[in-house]
Design a protein around this motif. Structure first.
Motif, mmCIF file in Angstrom:
data_model
loop_
_atom_site.group_PDB
_atom_site.id
_atom_site.type_symbol
_atom_site.label_atom_id
_atom_site.label_comp_id
_atom_site.label_asym_id
_atom_site.label_seq_id
_atom_site.Cartn_x
_atom_site.Cartn_y
_atom_site.Cartn_z
ATOM 1 N N GLN A 154 0.806 -1.273 0.004
ATOM 2 C CA GLN A 154 0.097 0.016 0.056
ATOM 3 C C GLN A 154 0.785 1.408 0.060
ATOM 4 N N LEU A 155 2.050 1.315 0.668
ATOM 5 C CA LEU A 155 3.021 2.339 0.655
ATOM 6 C C LEU A 155 3.355 2.617 -0.680
ATOM 7 N N GLN A 156 3.884 1.527 -1.348
ATOM 8 C CA GLN A 156 4.395 1.545 -2.654
ATOM 9 C C GLN A 156 3.181 1.917 -3.782
ATOM 10 N N GLU A 157 1.924 1.541 -3.341
ATOM 11 C CA GLU A 157 1.015 2.031 -4.455
ATOM 12 C C GLU A 157 0.648 3.669 -4.373
ATOM 13 N N SER A 158 0.764 4.153 -2.982
ATOM 14 C CA SER A 158 0.779 5.284 -2.942
ATOM 15 C C SER A 158 1.922 6.193 -3.612
ATOM 16 N N ILE A 159 2.971 5.413 -3.581
ATOM 17 C CA ILE A 159 4.289 6.472 -4.268
ATOM 18 C C ILE A 159 3.946 6.463 -5.710
ATOM 19 N N GLU A 160 3.459 5.341 -6.171
ATOM 20 C CA GLU A 160 3.137 5.229 -7.783
ATOM 21 C C GLU A 160 2.188 6.193 -8.113
ATOM 22 N N ASN A 161 1.111 6.217 -7.091
ATOM 23 C CA ASN A 161 0.042 7.473 -7.283
ATOM 24 C C ASN A 161 0.491 8.862 -7.246
ATOM 25 N N GLN A 162 1.574 9.091 -6.434
ATOM 26 C CA GLN A 162 2.058 10.229 -6.698
ATOM 27 C C GLN A 162 2.934 10.450 -7.783
#
Length: 461
Positions: A154-162
């Motif tokens: 989920q952390l990496q997903e938020s980074i990719e969304n950014q």
């Protein structure tokens, strides 16, 4: 055996238990999709290099545009909110990881308990103590590790969304900037045409008053002048609105936006390598975000599966306890305890939850595959649009040159009395329309390039 040795033995036992424990559940594997051999079907061999590998400041050479993009990435409120979301998810992940480790707490207390049964048997029982409590849930089946893995995904997903938002913002600023410059250019064309219309009215009036033409030509010239004048306020309104749009993107209050006066399609790169299809999955942050969401859904399945198995918690306490504070340090106490929590009967709730998470994972697979298909569609649409925009630009370039020559000839023939003023108006309208069309074709080519760079995943590093 001394209490300290009990604690040491407990930790050694826990460590061995963790190392020997298993992690139940299916390891994530990327869904297999048969990718096309190249992004552009008109190119026989795909190049491993893509324009998306270039920095946005290498792609957009206009220094004014570069400054606007930098301001956007520093001050845009949506981008700052996405950065805060990354920090939030990073903190949440640390919480998930901490659950795997021992939880240590301490307490210092003093209490007084008094009883007087029957009214004449008073009993005073004071007590004070200090304790350190160590509690550790043995992750036998991998439940906590699945939770930590979900937090990481989920952390990496938020980074990719950014990152995906950054790609979008770079494209939005570039598009709005090109549109603003195009509006300036169109306004310049209209003002030049307006001056030509005024000169036409002056000549038509002279010829009418000299008896060379009828009043109809003079009135028609005035109509064309008035019609051209109506275009200016709308263009000025559009320019102000576009400036406000860019100001919002850059995180600023509405203000004048500095821009270039050079309006040309020659500022774009001449060669546009697309890269290999496989690398598109790595370059597009929205595709990467969809895969991270899929990985988090897989971890959810592992959590639901391991929730059906027993959980063991080991507790150790070391401290001192006494009815007198002066004897506290000479009154050691310790506690070792193991708790087994197992689901006995829950009407099949854990089984149903596991099935539900498996279905949710299946749904995430479809969403990921759709995102991949969407990425390839975006690229293909952008390639076709850019290639056709080049053809349209060249066609309107030829049309504008022909219309210019025709307009020039018509004015000469009108002055010499060979044609009527209506013929001149037709030539002027044709030239004006050709100028506007050429201006729009330049903008279309610029916007097509912006969308191609965005579709390939360019704009973040």
């Amino acid at each position: 055996m001394k209490p300290a040795r009990y604690i040491c033995l407990l930790f050694c036992t826990l460590l061995l238990t963790i190392l020997s424990s298993c992690k139940i559940g299916k390891k994530y594997t990327r869904p297999e999709m048969e990718l096309p051999e190249q992004l552009d079907s008109t190119v026989a061999v795909a190049d491993s290099f893509s324009i998306a590998d270039m920095h946005w400041w290498e792609i957009y050479a206009d220094t004014i545009l570069q400054n606007l993009i930098r301001q956007t990435l520093e001050n845009n409120k949506d981008f700052l909110a996405a950065a805060a979301r990354v920090k939030e998810m990073a903190a949440s992940r640390r919480i998930d990881v901490s659950k795997i480790l021992p939880q240590i707490s301490g307490t210092i207390y003093a209490e007084k308990d008094a009883e007087n049964y029957g009214g004449n048997a008073y009993d005073n029982d004071p007590e004070s103590g200090i304790k350190v409590l160590v509690s550790w849930e043995v992750d036998l089946w991998g439940n906590l590790r699945w939770g930590a893995e979900k937090g990481k995904d989920q952390l990496q997903e938020s980074i990719e969304n950014q990152r995906a938002l950054q790609v979008s913002l770079v494209a939005q600023v570039a598009q709005s900037y090109f549109e603003l410059v195009a509006l300036d250019h169109e306004l310049s064309i209209v003002k030049q045409t307006l001056n030509a219309r005024k000169e036409g009215v002056r000549l038509a009036k002279l010829r009418f008053e000299g008896g060379l033409t009828s009043e109809t030509s003079f009135q028609q010239a005035q109509v064309e002048l008035a019609r051209t004048a109506t275009l200016i306020p709308n263009l000025e309104r559009s320019i102000a609105t576009k400036e406000n749009e860019i100001s919002l993107l850059t995180g600023s209050f509405p203000q004048y936006i500095e821009r270039s006066t050079n309006y040309s399609a020659d500022l774009l790169p001449q060669t546009l390598p697309m890269g290999l299809p496989s690398s598109l999955l790595e370059r597009r942050p929205d595709v990467r975000a969809a895969e991270k969401a899929l990985m988090a859904a897989n971890a959810d399945v592992g959590i639901a599966l391991t929730n059906m198995f027993p959980r063991i918690t080991l507790t150790a306490a070391l401290g001192a306890e006494s009815d007198e504070i002066s004897n506290l340090l000479r009154s050691p106490t310790h506690l070792l305890r193991a708790d087994l929590l197992t689901p006995l009967f829950s009407m099949g709730r854990n089984i149903i939850q596991h099935r539900a998470k498996k279905v949710a994972y299946e749904r995430s697979v479809y969403l990921y595959e759709k995102q991949v298909l969407t990425a390839f569609k975006d690229v293909r649409d952008a390639i076709v649009t850019y290639n056709k925009s080049e053809e349209v630009f060249k066609a309107y370039q030829e049309l504008e040159q022909a219309a210019f020559s025709n307009n020039k000839l018509a004015n000469l023939q009108y002055i010499n009395g060979y044609i009527s003023y209506l013929d001149v108006l037709d030539a002027q309208r044709g030239y004006f329309d050709a100028q506007i069309s050429l201006s729009n074709s330049i903008l279309s080519k610029q916007l097509a390039f912006v969308q191609l760079y965005k579709a390939l995943g360019g704009g973040w590093q």
